[in-house]
Write an enzyme that holds these catalytic residues in place. Structure first.
Site, PDB file in Angstrom:
ATOM      1  N   LYS A 150       0.607   3.138  -2.051  1.00  0.00           N
ATOM      2  CA  LYS A 150       0.225   3.823  -0.810  1.00  0.00           C
ATOM      3  C   LYS A 150      -1.283   3.719  -0.621  1.00  0.00           C
ATOM      4  CE  LYS A 150       3.751   7.472  -0.721  1.00  0.00           C
ATOM      5  NZ  LYS A 150       4.414   7.126   0.532  1.00  0.00           N
TER       6      LYS A 150
ATOM      7  N   ARG B 268      15.346   6.710  -1.741  1.00  0.00           N
ATOM      8  CA  ARG B 268      16.728   6.311  -1.449  1.00  0.00           C
ATOM      9  C   ARG B 268      17.377   5.634  -2.653  1.00  0.00           C
ATOM     10  NH1 ARG B 268      14.864   2.725   3.568  1.00  0.00           N
ATOM     11  NH2 ARG B 268      13.261   4.326   3.585  1.00  0.00           N
TER      12      ARG B 268
END
Ligand code: BES
Ligand code: ZN
Ligand code: ZN
Length: 485
Positions: A259, A333
């Protein structure tokens, strides 16, 4: 915080300060004794506007109408206003617009506890909210004779709900250095020891034996080994069986798809789903609800390093499906894929709800105060949406569609962990999870993306800066309703 319900008139109660709620903007009500003074100061009685009259030991708060959501935020705002005073006890009349409706009463109690929250673990001066004793007079303001037993139940449930929310907020606000997967497991075990909950912890060896390779891949580069937590509330003749699943990323650096530094700040919040599940389990065991509830948490840290999983890897999930990794920052996920498979193997549930700070796209789509509710069937989605409303949380539906589903196609594996489109990211993440829900559970499952409201960097309504405990209140309501059926 202690609450005392009394039928004594308000004037007869001894307390350091009195709180008066003002709904009528003309100050006509007989309880607004400081009419002239309030006008002089310029108090308009707008929603959440607080006016502290120190010399009178009275605090006034404005409200637009007598609704639960309004009373909760008005009282929370008052609590924040009183946070640096020395008042220790407070008295208030009860406000009810219907003799049987104790919702306002519960909202009031929740407002006191949620608004009194303060996270001071890392402050050298630990400033707790000074208000500790609250006296509620059941006599004043009401044209109705109130059922004291019903009020006491509402008080108790409100207190349990708000305290569980604050418990979740504390976990979320704790730094990744102090709260890593083993810490979440420790919190769950401690909770089980102090309650009637059962707790099972799966460590890497067991996770491997369960073929949870996707979860293990995400965890691999961290010095903190992953855990799967399974908490159970099991009454004798349950009215329903419910499974709750939570994303517990104790830190999300993005992995090798690192990130940008601005986006990494606050990523301790990525354990909010799992923390909410633990908070809900605490509450339902305290309420001793007549439903069987299983709480699963995937506790993992997503880091970089020589052993990190990579874009281009293909992972085999617990159900045998292969996943092409194209972005290691879409890690939630992957963890949930295995965790959902495990939860369904362990429990055949009437409903499955998963909670996750899954996508930035959900925040873009519905704003930072609202949870996005997804799934194949309207039934579990509506259960969440309705309960969110009465609990004071905001939630709205995002519909799946077959065109977006196609954007998850992979050339090399069964599915890709990211969509090939830059649009609809919250939905495609939900549709990725759908691949890991069995046929039997398809219409019984709902995915709730809490990426927005789980952590906000300012106070809003009854929520503080930081962790809000998103998901806790709405889920408790869902479970309460199921237990009454
Ligand atoms: N934990 C983040 C999502 C998130 C973002 C939560 C902002 C709260 C606030 C998640 O793991 C993530 O990084 N998602 C990516 C997915 C993308 C790579 C497809 C995102 O949303 O950018
Ligand atoms: Zn991520
Ligand atoms: Zn994440």
């Amino acid at each position: 915080m202690n609450f005392d319900l009394t039928i004594n008139p308000i004037e007869e109660i001894e307390a350091d300060i009195e709180l008066i709620i003002v709904v009528d903007k003309n100050f006509k009500h007989k309880f607004v004794q400081d009419r002239e003074l309030l006008k002089k100061i310029g108090f308009k009685a707008e929603q959440d506007e607080v006016c502290l009259l120190v010399e009178r030991d009275r605090v006034y708060v404005g409200m637009d109408s007598l609704k639960s959501a309004n009373i909760r935020t008005a009282i929370a705002s008052t609590m924040r206003r009183l946070s640096n005073t020395t008042y220790k006890s407070l008295k208030i009349a009860s406000y009810m617009n219907h003799p049987k409706c104790t919702a306002l009463f519960r909202a009031m109690v929740e407002g006191f506890i949620l608004g009194g929250y303060n996270f001071y673990r890392y402050k050298t001066s630990k400033q707790k909210n000074p208000i500790n004793d609250i006296y509620i007079s059941l006599e004043e303001y009401n044209e109705y004779i109130l059922d004291i037993t019903k009020c006491a139940t509402a008080l108790n449930n409100g207190q349990i709900t708000a305290e569980a929310t604050n418990f979740t907020r504390d976990i979320v606000n704790t730094t990744p250095e102090d709260c890593y997967p083993a810490t979440l497991a420790k919190i769950a075990k401690k909770l089980a020891k102090e309650s009637s909950l059962e707790c099972k912890i799966l460590k890497p060896k067991e996770l491997k034996a369960e073929n949870m390779e996707a979860l293990l891949a995400v965890a691999r580069a961290s010095r903190h080994k992953p855990r799967v937590i399974h908490l159970t509330h099991k009454p004798k003749n349950p009215k329903a069986i419910v499974t709750l699943v939570g994303k517990g990323l104790t830190y999300d650096s993005g992995g090798l798809s690192l990130k940008p530094s601005d986006y990494m700040v606050t990523m301790k919040l990525d354990k909010s789903g799992g923390s909410a599940v633990i908070g809900v389990m605490k509450a339902i065991s305290e309420m001793n609800l007549d439903i069987e509830v299983h709480g699963f948490v995937g506790a993992v840290e997503n880091m970089i390093g020589g052993d990190a999983y990579k874009p281009d890897d293909v992972l085999v999930a617990k159900n045998g499906k292969t996943i092409e990794v194209r972005n290691t920052d879409a890690e939630g996920r992957l963890v949930l894929a295995d965790l959902l498979c495990y939860a369904q193997q362990e429990v055949k549930a009437d409903y499955i709800f998963d909670f996750a700070t899954l996508t930035g796209a959900a925040v873009v789509g519905v704003g930072q105060y609202t949870s996005a509710v997804m799934g194949n069937s309207d039934i579990p989605k509506d259960m969440i949406i309705e309960s969110a409303k009465s609990s004071g949380e905001l939630a709205t539906k995002l519909d799946f569609n077959s065109y977006l589903k196609k954007t998850l196609k992979s050339e090399v594996a069964d599915i890709c962990n990211i969509s090939n489109s830059r649009y609809g990211g919250a939905i495609t993440a939900g549709q990725f999870l759908e691949e890991f829900i069995d046929e039997d559970h398809k219409d019984r499952w709902s995915h709730i993306d809490i990426a927005g409201p789980a952590f906000v960097e300012h106070t809003w309504g009854e929520n503080p800066y930081g962790g809000s405990g998103a998901g806790v209140r709405m889920t408790i309501r869902v479970l309460e309703k199921l237990s009454r059926k």
